[in-house]
Design a protein around this motif. Structure first.
Motif, PDB file in Angstrom:
ATOM      1  N   MET A   1       0.851  -1.187   0.000  1.00 22.54           N
ATOM      2  CA  MET A   1       0.000   0.000   0.000  1.00 22.54           C
ATOM      3  C   MET A   1       0.888   1.239   0.000  1.00 22.54           C
ATOM      4  SD  MET A   1      -2.830   1.259   2.808  1.00 22.54           S
ATOM      5  CE  MET A   1      -3.982  -0.061   2.438  1.00 22.54           C
ATOM      6  N   PHE A   2       0.615   2.141  -0.922  1.00 23.67           N
ATOM      7  CA  PHE A   2       1.303   3.426  -0.945  1.00 23.67           C
ATOM      8  C   PHE A   2       0.398   4.468  -0.291  1.00 23.67           C
ATOM      9  CE2 PHE A   2       2.995   1.401  -4.894  1.00 23.67           C
ATOM     10  CZ  PHE A   2       4.315   1.300  -4.503  1.00 23.67           C
ATOM     11  N   ASP A   3       0.851   5.038   0.818  1.00 22.93           N
ATOM     12  CA  ASP A   3       0.137   6.081   1.543  1.00 22.93           C
ATOM     13  C   ASP A   3      -1.190   5.587   2.111  1.00 22.93           C
ATOM     14  OD1 ASP A   3       2.129   7.964   1.269  1.00 22.93           O
ATOM     15  OD2 ASP A   3       1.303   8.818  -0.576  1.00 22.93           O
ATOM     16  N   CYS A   4      -1.656   6.303   3.124  1.00 21.88           N
ATOM     17  CA  CYS A   4      -2.902   5.918   3.803  1.00 21.88           C
ATOM     18  C   CYS A   4      -3.433   7.171   4.479  1.00 21.88           C
ATOM     19  CB  CYS A   4      -2.621   4.809   4.810  1.00 21.88           C
ATOM     20  SG  CYS A   4      -4.097   4.066   5.528  1.00 21.88           S
ATOM     21  N   GLY A   5      -4.118   8.011   3.703  1.00 27.39           N
ATOM     22  CA  GLY A   5      -4.505   9.323   4.191  1.00 27.39           C
ATOM     23  C   GLY A   5      -5.974   9.458   4.525  1.00 27.39           C
ATOM     24  N   VAL A   6      -6.344  10.668   4.890  1.00 25.83           N
ATOM     25  CA  VAL A   6      -7.739  11.000   5.163  1.00 25.83           C
ATOM     26  C   VAL A   6      -8.192  12.069   4.180  1.00 25.83           C
ATOM     27  CG1 VAL A   6      -7.659  10.391   7.606  1.00 25.83           C
ATOM     28  CG2 VAL A   6      -7.050  12.722   6.900  1.00 25.83           C
ATOM     29  N   HIS A   7      -9.506  12.140   3.949  1.00 28.74           N
ATOM     30  CA  HIS A   7     -10.054  13.142   3.049  1.00 28.74           C
ATOM     31  C   HIS A   7     -10.141  14.468   3.808  1.00 28.74           C
ATOM     32  CE1 HIS A   7     -12.545  15.241   0.218  1.00 28.74           C
ATOM     33  NE2 HIS A   7     -12.650  14.173  -0.574  1.00 28.74           N
ATOM     34  N   PRO A   8      -9.473  15.512   3.333  1.00 32.60           N
ATOM     35  CA  PRO A   8      -9.410  16.755   4.117  1.00 32.60           C
ATOM     36  C   PRO A   8     -10.742  17.469   4.260  1.00 32.60           C
ATOM     37  CG  PRO A   8      -8.428  17.063   1.940  1.00 32.60           C
ATOM     38  CD  PRO A   8      -8.687  15.589   2.087  1.00 32.60           C
ATOM     39  N   ALA A   9     -11.729  17.152   3.417  1.00 37.65           N
ATOM     40  CA  ALA A   9     -13.014  17.849   3.483  1.00 37.65           C
ATOM     41  C   ALA A   9     -14.041  17.117   4.338  1.00 37.65           C
ATOM     42  CB  ALA A   9     -13.574  18.046   2.068  1.00 37.65           C
ATOM     43  N   HIS A  10     -13.695  15.924   4.838  1.00 31.30           N
ATOM     44  CA  HIS A  10     -14.630  15.137   5.634  1.00 31.30           C
ATOM     45  C   HIS A  10     -14.095  14.952   7.050  1.00 31.30           C
ATOM     46  CE1 HIS A  10     -16.088  13.192   1.600  1.00 31.30           C
ATOM     47  NE2 HIS A  10     -16.494  14.440   1.763  1.00 31.30           N
ATOM     48  N   SER A  11     -14.938  14.435   7.925  1.00 30.67           N
ATOM     49  CA  SER A  11     -14.515  14.173   9.303  1.00 30.67           C
ATOM     50  C   SER A  11     -15.072  12.829   9.744  1.00 30.67           C
ATOM     51  CB  SER A  11     -15.002  15.284  10.248  1.00 30.67           C
ATOM     52  OG  SER A  11     -16.414  15.339  10.267  1.00 30.67           O
ATOM     53  N   GLY A  12     -14.549  12.329  10.882  1.00 28.90           N
ATOM     54  CA  GLY A  12     -15.002  11.045  11.389  1.00 28.90           C
ATOM     55  C   GLY A  12     -14.681   9.917  10.419  1.00 28.90           C
ATOM     56  N   MET A  13     -15.488   8.864  10.467  1.00 31.69           N
ATOM     57  CA  MET A  13     -15.227   7.690   9.653  1.00 31.69           C
ATOM     58  C   MET A  13     -15.347   7.961   8.158  1.00 31.69           C
ATOM     59  SD  MET A  13     -14.428   5.628  12.028  1.00 31.69           S
ATOM     60  CE  MET A  13     -14.342   4.035  11.210  1.00 31.69           C
ATOM     61  N   SER A  14     -16.094   8.998   7.783  1.00 40.39           N
ATOM     62  CA  SER A  14     -16.280   9.294   6.357  1.00 40.39           C
ATOM     63  C   SER A  14     -15.031   9.827   5.689  1.00 40.39           C
ATOM     64  CB  SER A  14     -17.423  10.300   6.166  1.00 40.39           C
ATOM     65  OG  SER A  14     -17.097  11.545   6.765  1.00 40.39           O
ATOM     66  N   CYS A  15     -14.029  10.216   6.478  1.00 38.52           N
ATOM     67  CA  CYS A  15     -12.793  10.743   5.884  1.00 38.52           C
ATOM     68  C   CYS A  15     -11.805   9.632   5.520  1.00 38.52           C
ATOM     69  CB  CYS A  15     -12.122  11.733   6.835  1.00 38.52           C
ATOM     70  SG  CYS A  15     -11.274  10.971   8.237  1.00 38.52           S
TER      71      CYS A  15
END
Length: 282
Positions: A1-15
């Motif tokens: 796996m390359f990188d494992c980020g979060v979506h900057p526009a969402h919060s909680g589990m949806s990110c």
């Protein structure tokens, strides 16, 4: 796996990434290119059997780990969501940091038949492009990269080997930017004009990477313009202040101009014309 980020526009589990579309137990390696949250923000989640079944290893460069730790802690602190929606806790962060393994640029490692190494990517301090070799097939994943040399960082390398598969970041792939020298001149001229007229400049800047670049630009411009020497520059970012200590530690990974200044026994991150915002609480 390359990188494992979060979506900057969402919060909680949806990110989070769509972990339900993969089997984390089948992932042998997680290679994190740099510390920005859209590339690293979900890493603390991946260690815990109660959440995923990931049993592999995580690698990143030396500067990336301490900055990741700070960003993760800050993200957990400022996330204004219910406790049950928090994707990780401070305890999760501590356990994760302990298990991350480090590697240098050009250092080759091997794990479960996968050979991998990393190259300088520019972009931010410690950013890496990862090359993996499986059965003689070489895959280069660039992550975010920059081929332009900044004040504080060198440009991305071009690996001197044949690549069979290239996975490339291309956010600005269709844009043309004016040369850095022109951008700097336009910026410093605007600042000079404002302060010369008695005004004040407020510059909202990302605390990591952009802040250090702006600090070096302003420091150099103030040095070359004696009429500005009595005009103070303050920066108000505890995180940027902490990160200056990391930049001091890894000056050898910065641009040649920063390294040359360090070789002259001058700490390039001790700034003459720029200081922390005064503490007015006392």
């Amino acid at each position: 796996m390359f990188d494992c980020g979060v979506h900057p526009a969402h919060s909680g589990m949806s990110c989070l990434p769509y972990f339900d579309h993969i089997n984390p137990q089948e992932v042998d390696l997680l290679l994190v290119t740099h510390f920005h949250l859209d590339h690293s923000g979900a890493v603390p989640l991946g260690y815990f059997v109660s959440r995923t079944e990931f049993k592999g290893k995580v690698f990143m460069t030396h500067p990336t780990r301490p900055i990741c730790k700070m960003l993760w802690q800050d993200y957990a602190r400022v996330s204004k969501i219910a406790a049950e929606d928090q994707i990780f806790s401070s305890e999760d962060i501590g356990k994760t940091v302990e298990q991350i393994e480090l590697l240098d640029y050009h250092e080759e490692r091997q794990f479960r038949g996968i050979k991998f190494s990393c190259f300088r990517a520019g972009h931010v301090l410690g950013a890496a492009m990862f090359m993996i070799n499986i059965g003689g097939i070489r895959v280069l994943y660039t992550g975010d990269y920059s081929r332009e040399e900044d004040r504080h960082l060198p440009q991305a390398e071009i690996p001197n080997v044949r690549i069979h598969v290239l996975i490339v970041e291309s956010t600005y792939g269709v844009m043309n930017h004016e040369p850095r020298e022109q951008r700097e001149q336009r910026f410093t001229n605007s600042v000079h004009q404002i302060v010369r007229q008695g005004g004040k400049c407020l510059l909202p800047v990302f605390a990591l990477g952009r802040a250090q670049e702006i600090l070096l630009i302003l420091e150099d411009y103030w040095e070359r313009n004696s009429d500005l020497h009595e005009i103070p520059i303050f920066y108000n970012s505890p995180m940027a202040t902490k990160c200056l200590r990391i930049f001091e530690t890894y000056t050898n990974m910065c641009s040649l101009s920063v390294q040359e200044q360090a070789n002259r026994c001058n700490n390039p991150w001790i700034l003459k014309y720029i200081q922390n915002m005064p503490d007015r609480s006392s």
